[in-house]
Write a protein that holds these residues in place. Structure first.
Motif, PDB file in Angstrom:
ATOM      1  N   UNK A   1       0.798  -1.235   0.000  1.00  0.00           N
ATOM      2  CA  UNK A   1       0.000   0.000   0.000  1.00  0.00           C
ATOM      3  C   UNK A   1       0.826   1.278   0.000  1.00  0.00           C
ATOM      4  N   UNK A   2       1.958   1.290   0.679  1.00  0.00           N
ATOM      5  CA  UNK A   2       2.729   2.534   0.684  1.00  0.00           C
ATOM      6  C   UNK A   2       4.234   2.354   0.541  1.00  0.00           C
ATOM      7  N   UNK A   3       4.774   1.179   0.737  1.00  0.00           N
ATOM      8  CA  UNK A   3       6.206   0.960   0.544  1.00  0.00           C
ATOM      9  C   UNK A   3       6.487   0.661  -0.926  1.00  0.00           C
ATOM     10  N   UNK A   4       7.539   1.260  -1.500  1.00  0.00           N
ATOM     11  CA  UNK A   4       7.870   0.953  -2.898  1.00  0.00           C
ATOM     12  C   UNK A   4       8.463  -0.443  -3.021  1.00  0.00           C
ATOM     13  N   UNK A   5       8.445  -0.961  -4.221  1.00  0.00           N
ATOM     14  CA  UNK A   5       9.139  -2.221  -4.457  1.00  0.00           C
ATOM     15  C   UNK A   5      10.604  -2.033  -4.060  1.00  0.00           C
ATOM     16  N   UNK A   6      11.158  -2.902  -3.224  1.00  0.00           N
ATOM     17  CA  UNK A   6      12.504  -2.641  -2.674  1.00  0.00           C
ATOM     18  C   UNK A   6      13.604  -2.529  -3.725  1.00  0.00           C
ATOM     19  N   UNK A   7      13.398  -3.138  -4.884  1.00  0.00           N
ATOM     20  CA  UNK A   7      14.391  -3.035  -5.956  1.00  0.00           C
ATOM     21  C   UNK A   7      14.006  -2.001  -7.018  1.00  0.00           C
ATOM     22  N   UNK A   8      12.906  -1.314  -6.789  1.00  0.00           N
ATOM     23  CA  UNK A   8      12.479  -0.304  -7.756  1.00  0.00           C
ATOM     24  C   UNK A   8      12.035  -0.880  -9.088  1.00  0.00           C
ATOM     25  N   UNK A   9      11.465  -2.090  -9.072  1.00  0.00           N
ATOM     26  CA  UNK A   9      11.095  -2.744 -10.328  1.00  0.00           C
ATOM     27  C   UNK A   9      10.033  -1.963 -11.095  1.00  0.00           C
ATOM     28  N   UNK A  10       9.005  -1.481 -10.401  1.00  0.00           N
ATOM     29  CA  UNK A  10       7.963  -0.719 -11.078  1.00  0.00           C
ATOM     30  C   UNK A  10       8.465   0.612 -11.598  1.00  0.00           C
ATOM     31  N   UNK A  11       9.318   1.266 -10.820  1.00  0.00           N
ATOM     32  CA  UNK A  11       9.911   2.527 -11.267  1.00  0.00           C
ATOM     33  C   UNK A  11      10.728   2.315 -12.535  1.00  0.00           C
ATOM     34  N   UNK A  12      11.501   1.261 -12.555  1.00  0.00           N
ATOM     35  CA  UNK A  12      12.295   0.942 -13.743  1.00  0.00           C
ATOM     36  C   UNK A  12      11.393   0.731 -14.956  1.00  0.00           C
ATOM     37  N   UNK A  13      10.309   0.000 -14.756  1.00  0.00           N
ATOM     38  CA  UNK A  13       9.387  -0.265 -15.860  1.00  0.00           C
ATOM     39  C   UNK A  13       8.825   1.037 -16.434  1.00  0.00           C
ATOM     40  N   UNK A  14       8.402   1.953 -15.560  1.00  0.00           N
ATOM     41  CA  UNK A  14       7.832   3.227 -16.029  1.00  0.00           C
ATOM     42  C   UNK A  14       8.859   4.042 -16.795  1.00  0.00           C
TER      43      UNK A  14
END
Length: 410
Positions: free
Chosen positions: A270-283
């Motif tokens: 709900x509020x913590x980012x994916x610890x490896x930033x996988x979604x951020x990388x995808x975007x």
């Protein structure tokens, strides 16, 4: 849609931020690299009493008392930013063209000032004392509606909400409206006032806010080993977007081009980012592909950089992977203007446009000891003159919302 399908121009900027209320003042403040955080008297008695407010703006004076009274702070800021953007673009809204001009705004926190009062009245068994304006103040779509009413824009009109990525998402949606042919012009951006006591209390309870320091201006430290959370801010940014062909036909000044966008969901927490930033990388990778460019083509990154331990770590890991451990010069504006929540992405998009115009990367404040896990070229102390044609702006939010934009020089 890829850049090959059409070009979208940025022809106007409207800004109200803790760094100033016009592009020139904002850029001067950002270039100075000093935080706008200060002790906030309206937060006295709360665990955190530091914020980044917009100053030099009187809604009664600028909007008129009657108009200002029916809205909350976030709507005041949006209308003022919309007026500034339209003036900056030299845009004439009227006649048959009005139906081709849309408004898409990002909002996250809504009418948290007003609703504390109204819920208190209801909870005290006094429903007849609840304001008849409470509903229109709080319906999220109303902020876009109020801007349209104020300016006379009669095209598609709505808000988007993707937490702290809302302003960025709004710009991406506006670009799609233009490239699809649904609009000729879209006023797009975001507005929020995160300084409300309820916001401060909730974010503190979640341990997302800085604990503060004896010197508020040192409180927000993105990518620093001593970071402990963000400083809440407020503001609005509205960008006038139009197809490049439309801008040229009316001989408009083109400040930059919006070349690509990307979005994703972490689907993690709900509020913590994916610890490896996988979604951020995808975007980010989606935005680069949409802009038809490679990582090596990007000359500057405007980072989300909230100064939370988990957030900065995830973002740094994502960027290091995308850019093969060698990202271009990075700045983290929240160290100066605080976190404006749903408006943050729009404000930072405007800052990215200004960086392209000035061919400079503004500094990050309060980076004294860079986290070894974020080994990026983060600009500090003073602006860095740096020739570049493309820049990336990133935004991430609760619920695993990720969004990124690629801008190009005019």
């Amino acid at each position: 849609m890829s850049a090959a399908r059409g070009e979208v121009a940025v022809t106007g900027l409207g800004l109200l931020t803790p760094a100033g209320n016009d592009p020139q003042t904002v850029w001067k403040t950002m270039s100075a690299g000093r935080s706008m955080a200060r002790t906030d008297p309206s937060l006295q008695g709360l665990p955190v009493a530091v914020s980044c407010p917009v100053t030099g703006f009187d809604p009664d004076e600028e909007l008129g008392r009657r108009l200002a009274r029916r809205m909350d702070r976030f709507a005041h800021l949006a209308i003022a930013a919309g007026r500034r953007a339209v003036a900056d673009a030299g845009l004439d809204i009227g006649g048959r063209t009005a139906g081709r001009i849309g408004v898409v705004l990002g909002v996250s926190s809504n009418s948290v000032y007003t609703y504390v009062t109204e819920f208190t009245r209801l909870g005290q068994g006094q429903p007849t004392r609840v304001s008849p304006l409470a509903l229109t103040r709080s319906v999220p779509s109303m902020v876009a509606g109020e801007v349209a009413i104020d300016l006379g824009a009669k095209g598609p009109n709505f808000t988007v909400s993707s937490a702290c990525a809302s302003g960025t998402t709004a710009l991406a949606v506006a670009r799609d409206l233009l490239l699809s042919g649904a609009c000729d012009v879209v006023l797009a951006g975001g507005s929020d006032s995160g300084r409300a006591p309820m916001n401060v209390t909730c974010f503190h309870q979640m341990r997302a806010l800085t604990s503060g320091t004896p010197r508020p201006e040192l409180a927000c430290r993105p990518f620093d080993t001593a970071r402990d959370g963000f400083v809440l801010g407020e503001g609005a940014a509205v960008l006038v977007l139009e197809r490049l062909s439309h801008a040229r036909a009316r001989d408009a000044r083109v400040r930059a081009r919006l070349r690509g966008s990307g979005a994703s969901a972490d689907a993690h927490h709900p509020f913590a980012p994916h610890p490896q930033g996988a979604g951020a990388e995808q975007a980010v990778r989606q935005a680069l592909a949409d802009a038809a460019c490679a990582p090596a083509d990007i000359g500057h990154i405007n980072a989300h950089g909230t100064a939370t331990r988990a957030g900065d770590t995830a973002e740094a890991l994502a960027l290091l992977r995308v850019f093969n451990a060698n990202p271009p010069p990075v700045t983290a504006p929240k160290s100066i203007v605080g976190h404006a929540l749903g408006a943050a992405g729009a404000i930072e998009a405007a800052l990215t446009v200004l960086a392209l115009e000035h061919q400079e990367v503004p500094p990050t404040a309060n980076l004294f000891c860079q986290d070894p896990g974020a080994e990026m070229d983060i600009v500090t102390t003073r602006p860095r003159t740096h020739g570049f044609d493309l820049a990336l702006s990133t935004s991430f939010g609760f619920g695993g919302q990720n969004a990124a934009l690629v801008f190009a020089t005019a």
